[in-house]
Design an enzyme around this catalytic site. Structure first.
Site, PDB file in Angstrom:
ATOM      1  N   GLU A  93       0.783  -0.955   0.385  1.00  0.00           N
ATOM      2  CA  GLU A  93      -0.546   0.153  -0.032  1.00  0.00           C
ATOM      3  C   GLU A  93       0.933   1.062  -0.033  1.00  0.00           C
ATOM      4  OE1 GLU A  93      -3.936   1.969   2.227  1.00  0.00           O
ATOM      5  OE2 GLU A  93      -3.543   0.666   2.935  1.00  0.00           O
ATOM      6  N   ASN A 127     -12.605  -3.538   0.290  1.00  0.00           N
ATOM      7  CA  ASN A 127     -11.366  -3.657   1.260  1.00  0.00           C
ATOM      8  C   ASN A 127     -11.511  -3.919   2.937  1.00  0.00           C
ATOM      9  OD1 ASN A 127      -7.940  -3.363   2.111  1.00  0.00           O
ATOM     10  ND2 ASN A 127      -8.684  -1.776   2.844  1.00  0.00           N
ATOM     11  N   GLU A 128     -11.814  -3.272   2.898  1.00  0.00           N
ATOM     12  CA  GLU A 128     -12.118  -3.321   4.651  1.00  0.00           C
ATOM     13  C   GLU A 128     -13.901  -2.555   4.876  1.00  0.00           C
ATOM     14  OE1 GLU A 128      -9.790  -1.875   7.369  1.00  0.00           O
ATOM     15  OE2 GLU A 128      -8.602  -2.823   7.444  1.00  0.00           O
ATOM     16  N   CYS A 133      -6.610   0.820   2.058  1.00  0.00           N
ATOM     17  CA  CYS A 133      -7.394   2.106   2.216  1.00  0.00           C
ATOM     18  C   CYS A 133      -7.638   3.080   1.156  1.00  0.00           C
ATOM     19  CB  CYS A 133      -8.005   3.426   3.653  1.00  0.00           C
ATOM     20  SG  CYS A 133      -7.292   2.325   5.178  1.00  0.00           S
TER      21      CYS A 133
END
Length: 650
Positions: A49, A373-374, A239
């Site tokens: 990332e 993603n999350e 993120c």
């Protein structure tokens, strides 16, 4: 970490096996004749990332910050002097419309620009650097530019001259060969003759990139990735894929094509942490999806792209208008389908041709794709479902990765797993940034998972000590935890530590696997744990028990065994989290009687707080020694606070 804290952690580690210390003998039973679940070739990998200046200023080898003057502050990274203005009329590149105009009429102050790089520009004595820019003059007379590398005291390391002529944009290049090694140099451009000149996309690139690729990766950082022997490479992040709003989400199509015309995007790590703001943190997209796929190939890893699912970050943004409505998701779904074509399509296809035109006619053989993603809740699942249907219909061979949310347990986690089963995704991405105690207890986490459901991708994990530093304590706890990943290889198919990189002068988050400055890097003890697993994965799990139970903390021991059918070797991994030496009897069924030579790779420290630093990068490193055992029964002695990997020929 205070002395009392160290003592408390040590006592905690020791006490977890203290009861078993008196009650159990340490006899491991290993059955070579019963190879079990295959260990995926992708099992141990890398998650990248762009956090901690991991891309621009890190892995991506470009040395100039804000090379196209597209930051919100167009002079971010630059110090102009004299008559310098930002212009947008008749730009060189339509998606990067800003450029600078320099005018000089022999003023005493001179006219030009300084670029600070990323906390300085790292240069090495005698190495070659490709300098380039696009330029044009505003009148008929040519303009000469002095190109210098200097330090903060204005010591001169290199000087070259470029003559710009003509009213049309042209690319100019020159090779700089500095006469010194300096971590914090600056690039200076000064007008040497009168006139007016426009400059755009100013670049400084080392010729020595990883695999000597143009627009390539910083050689030492990329080599460190290859040295992990990774099976999978997840990119471009977590993120940052979501973005804080729709405008700042990661869009892969903006990252391909000519590098000069890739639009920038503000990095969410620019502003996410109030105490760690970096207003100069943007993504140039010089490191884009083509480069990610190419790097995956170069380091021998399967690519695993992550795409936006139509949701902005659920932590940062609660405005429903910043989420794409389900009935308007088609452009997002098209992006996913087009990406598969970009990676795998023939050169006669629209996106396959773009890949070929960028220099890679052969397909990248993409097999895995993560959507979201999350994310969590029904907001996520109702968006994921149409992605799954569309991908299954057109590309049924692609394995789809869904999410279990940002936590490793709890309400959102409990909601998402049944939903992932209902949607029949192939893998579920689990994340855990947890304490040392959690990681030790987690060694048995997957023993009771559903063997028939989707497989697990442990996509982001790192042991977080109270001081959030990379220490031997955290590495040892991760080594213990990972015995449970390998033992349950029928359930866990992928795992990647996170985050990967951190610039020592510009980081937002720790711990991280690799720390670096502008000239060097340090591999943490955590890195070596990942490397030992990557290099010693084996092909199949073998049964390994102590008193008929998996070894998951009894007497402070954690263990797993595997066979490597390719090399015909037995591999045993043991973490001793206790503070005493341990004798372990190895009862190995199926290993022929007699002496067997092998190797022991030992990662050990007597200080739980110990860590590697740029000044002392080799404080904790694996040590390899030759050993010999007597089969079928042998005894080995484990060092306290150690991770040991044994390999024996069968």
């Amino acid at each position: 970490m205070t002395k009392s804290m160290r003592k408390a952690i040590a006592l905690c580690l020791f006490s977890m096996g203290a009861v078993g210390l008196m009650a159990q003998s340490n006899e491991f039973k290993i059955d070579v004749q019963r190879p079990g679940a295959p260990i995926q070739s992708t099992m141990y990998g890398i998650f990248f990332e762009d956090i901690n200046f991991g891309a621009d200023g890190g892995l991506y080898a470009e040395l100039i910050k804000n090379r196209s003057f597209e930051f919100d502050n167009p002079f971010g990274g630059w110090t102009p002097f004299g008559n310098v203005t930002v212009q947008t009329k008749n730009p060189c590149f339509d998606r990067n419309p800003h450029y600078v105009r320099l005018s000089y009429e022999k003023e005493l102050t001179g006219t030009g620009l300084d670029n600070e790089g990323f906390k300085g520009i790292g240069i090495r004595d005698g190495e070659k650097y490709d300098f380039s820019l696009y330029a044009r003059v505003q009148s008929g007379a040519p303009v000469k530019l002095r190109i210098n590398l200097v330090n903060s005291q204005n010591d001169l390391y290199e000087e070259k001259v470029i003559e710009v002529s003509g009213k049309e944009w042209k690319k100019y290049t020159v090779v700089l060969t500095p006469g010194a090694t300096e971590a914090h140099s600056r690039l200076r451009i000064t007008m040497a003759t009168k006139g007016t000149v426009d400059l755009e996309h100013i670049s400084l690139f080392p010729q020595k990139t990883f695999n000597n690729r143009p627009n390539g990766m910083r050689a030492d950082l990329a080599q460190a990735l290859k040295d992990l022997k990774p099976g999978v490479f997840r990119f471009p992040g977590g993120c940052i894929v979501e973005g804080t709003d729709k405008a700042t989400r990661y869009q892969w199509k903006n990252t391909i094509g000519p590098v000069e015309n890739r639009p920038i995007n503000i990095n969410r790590w620019n502003y996410t942490f109030a105490h760690k703001k970096f207003p100069d943190y943007y993504q140039s997209y010089g490191l884009g999806f083509f480069e990610y796929f190419q790097l995956s190939e170069d380091i021998g890893a399967e690519p695993l792209p992550v795409l936006n699912c139509g949701l902005s970050c659920q932590y940062e943004n609660h405005d429903p208008n910043e989420n794409c409505p389900v009935d308007k998701l088609q452009p997002y779904i098209d992006d996913a389908l087009d990406l598969i074509e970009f990676a795998n399509g023939p050169v006669t296809s629209k996106w396959g041709k773009i890949r070929a035109d960028m220099g890679h006619p052969a397909p990248f053989n993409l097999k895995l794709l993560a959507i979201g993603n999350e994310q969590w809740g029904s907001l996520y699942t109702e968006r994921l479902e149409p992605f799954v249907k569309a991908i299954r219909a057109k590309y049924p061979e692609i394995q789809i990765v869904g999410s279990s949310g940002p936590q490793s347990e709890g309400e959102d986690f409990d909601y998402l797993w049944p939903e992932m089963k209902r949607l029949k995704v192939d893998l579920v991405d689990e994340h855990f940034y947890r304490s040392p105690e959690w990681f030790l207890n987690g060694a048995k986490r997957y023993d009771s998972y559903d063997r028939q459901g989707p497989k697990v991708f442990a996509g982001e994990y790192a042991c977080h000590a109270p001081n959030r530093e990379n220490s031997f304590l955290t590495a040892l706890c991760e080594a213990a935890f990972m015995t449970g990943l390998e033992r349950n290889a029928d359930v866990v198919h992928l795992c990647t530590y996170a985050p990967l990189f951190a610039h020592v002068d510009a980081w937002q988050w720790r711990p991280d696997l690799i720390w670096f400055d502008n000239l060097s890097l340090v591999k943490t003890p955590n890195y070596y744990v990942q490397q030992l697993y990557g290099h010693n994965a084996g092909t199949n799990v073998l049964p390994l028990t102590m008193q008929n139970e998996p070894v998951t903390g009894q007497n402070d021991l954690y263990a797993t065994a595997a066979v490597d059918k390719k090399t015909n070797e037995l591999i045993i991994k043991i973490a001793n989290t206790g503070i005493r030496h341990k004798k372990v009897k190895l009862n190995i069924n199926g290993l022929s009687a007699g002496k067997h030579k092998g190797t022991l790779t030992l990662l050990h420290s007597s200080d739980l707080e110990a860590k590697n630093t740029l000044c002392n990068p080799s404080g904790i490193i694996p040590i390899i020694s030759d050993i010999e055992i007597e089969a079928p029964e042998a005894e080995v002695t484990l060092s306290p606070l150690s991770f040991s990997v044994y390999r024996f020929k069968l």
